[in-house]
Design a protein around this motif. Structure first.
Motif, mmCIF file in Angstrom:
data_model
loop_
_atom_site.group_PDB
_atom_site.id
_atom_site.type_symbol
_atom_site.label_atom_id
_atom_site.label_comp_id
_atom_site.label_asym_id
_atom_site.label_seq_id
_atom_site.Cartn_x
_atom_site.Cartn_y
_atom_site.Cartn_z
ATOM 1 N N ARG A 184 0.854 -1.193 0.000
ATOM 2 C CA ARG A 184 0.000 0.000 0.000
ATOM 3 C C ARG A 184 0.890 1.243 0.000
ATOM 4 N N GLU A 214 -3.291 -0.052 -4.274
ATOM 5 C CA GLU A 214 -3.809 0.667 -3.106
ATOM 6 C C GLU A 214 -2.901 1.856 -2.804
ATOM 7 N N GLU A 233 -2.740 5.479 -0.387
ATOM 8 C CA GLU A 233 -3.323 6.461 0.534
ATOM 9 C C GLU A 233 -3.051 7.810 -0.125
ATOM 10 N N HIS A 292 -7.651 1.580 -5.710
ATOM 11 C CA HIS A 292 -8.395 1.572 -4.451
ATOM 12 C C HIS A 292 -7.833 2.753 -3.655
ATOM 13 N N ALA A 346 -7.401 5.373 -0.790
ATOM 14 C CA ALA A 346 -7.632 5.510 0.645
ATOM 15 C C ALA A 346 -7.231 6.913 1.091
ATOM 16 N N GLN A 372 -11.515 3.756 0.808
ATOM 17 C CA GLN A 372 -11.079 3.356 2.147
ATOM 18 C C GLN A 372 -10.745 4.585 2.984
ATOM 19 N N VAL A 373 -11.231 4.564 4.213
ATOM 20 C CA VAL A 373 -10.894 5.616 5.168
ATOM 21 C C VAL A 373 -10.019 4.970 6.238
ATOM 22 N N HIS A 374 -8.910 5.624 6.505
ATOM 23 C CA HIS A 374 -7.966 5.054 7.463
ATOM 24 C C HIS A 374 -7.850 5.991 8.665
ATOM 25 N N VAL A 422 -17.780 1.657 2.166
ATOM 26 C CA VAL A 422 -16.421 2.169 2.360
ATOM 27 C C VAL A 422 -15.716 1.218 3.323
#
Ligand code: COA
Ligand code: ZN
Length: 314
Positions: free
Chosen positions: A14, A48, A50, A80, A82, A101-103, A142
């Motif tokens: 990621r 992925e 962020e 994807h 995030a 995606q929320v981290h 999500v």
């Protein structure tokens, strides 16, 4: 979890360069540059990323364009996307944009949590329950990940007890986390400690995916990846060029380097689906965009070995 993510590579890499990597650099990249970076990472096989952080621009000016970058990232096929959020307000902004995606992140060390997000760890845990409630109210799917930062020690308060980390992991999963990330925010972890803690975290998490987030501050980043693999972890955060660091942790330095991480994993026979040459080309572009920043990485320095890709182990 999103089908496009789970079940493809043997190990998920990621990319966090656009978030962790950028939060301490002096140059503010444009949203167009950030999106070119995303597109080229996806072209290299990274699935992925962020892509940004929903924090107040006053606190981290680099992310004043969070909405634009997140929206742009959502239109990139095969990505994807995030985003990191430090509180409910950040989560609401991220849910509004509709990232995949929320981290959410909180720290096992109360002292770091206070510095980083201006509340105690217990208050951050309570906020997570509010974020889960908000997610559940909204119809759009999500993935809601939760990260435990300073899980292996803290530059402010020193030792972080395993039981604190395990307690947080259990609480976050019970509260509704879809994925858990265990982070060595300040580069204190060593392989023995990683193996021991991550075995327990994986056992506790059961079917909830577990990721590790390592910084190479003291040179043990990739050794820690190896130990985490041994413990069963199959997802890792890394940053192109090894940029990164928490602005609210003394002496913080960069994440493990994406190029070197991919090299290690592929050499181990663990398919990442990522093309190293394309990563290295994007790193060169990034180095032009961010002059004077502390890029790291052995593969960029020495080159990909001629034997790379050959099956070494029978
Ligand atoms: N995004 C945008 N604005 C936000 C926000 C967010 N996620 N969270 C709060 N705000 C706004 C509030 O609306 C308020 O605005 P106002 O002054 O116009 O009313 C202001 O910021 C202060 O809000 P408050 O809830 O009191 O926040 P705070 O000052 O206690 O700061 C955090 C808390 C979490 C927002 C801040 O400490 C933070 O951003 N930390 C993250 C640091 C980071 O990025 N660390 C590295 C990654 S882990
Ligand atoms: Zn980090």
């Amino acid at each position: 979890m999103n089908d496009a993510v789970i079940g493809t590579p043997a190990v998920r890499v990621r990319e966090v360069g656009l978030r962790d990597g950028l939060q301490m650099v002096g140059t503010i990249l444009t949203a167009a540059q950030k999106l070119e970076w995303c597109r080229r990472m996806v072209d290299a096989g990274v699935r992925e990323i962020e892509v940004t952080s929903f924090v107040p621009p006053k606190i981290v000016p680099q992310f004043a364009d969070a909405v634009d970058v997140a929206r742009g990232a959502l239109s990139i096929d095969g990505l994807h996307a995030a985003a990191l959020v430090p509180n409910l307000k950040g989560a609401q902004r991220a849910f509004d944009v509709g990232v995949a995606q929320v981290h959410y992140v909180l720290s096992a060390s109360d002292a770091h949590n206070l510095k980083n997000v201006r509340r105690s760890t217990a208050e951050s845990v309570a906020d997570f329950a509010r974020i889960v409630a908000e997610r559940d109210e909204r119809a759009k799917p999500v993935v809601l990940g939760a990260g435990v930062a300073t899980a292996f020690g803290c530059t402010i308060s020193g030792k972080v007890e395993e039981r604190i980390v395990l307690g947080l992991v259990e609480t976050l999963i019970e509260a509704g986390a879809d994925e858990i990330t265990v982070a060595d925010t300040v580069g204190y972890a060593n392989p023995g400690q990683v193996r021991a803690l991550m075995r327990k975290v994986c056992a506790l998490a059961g079917t909830v995916p577990v990721a590790c987030h390592f910084h190479d501050t003291r040179g043990l980043g990739l050794a820690n990846v190896f130990a985490a693999l041994d413990a069963g972890v199959r997802a890792f955060d890394s940053s192109l060029g090894g940029l990164g660091g928490c602005p609210f942790a003394p002496n913080a330095t960069g994440n493990i380097n994406t190029e070197d991480t991919v090299f290690l994993l592929e050499a181990e026979g663990l398919r990442t689906g990522i093309d190293l040459d394309k990563l290295l080309a994007m790193r060169e572009t990034l180095a032009e965009w961010l002059p004077g920043e502390p890029f790291s990485g052995a593969i960029a320095r020495a080159g990909v070995p001629k034997t790379f890709g050959e099956k070494v182990v029978a």
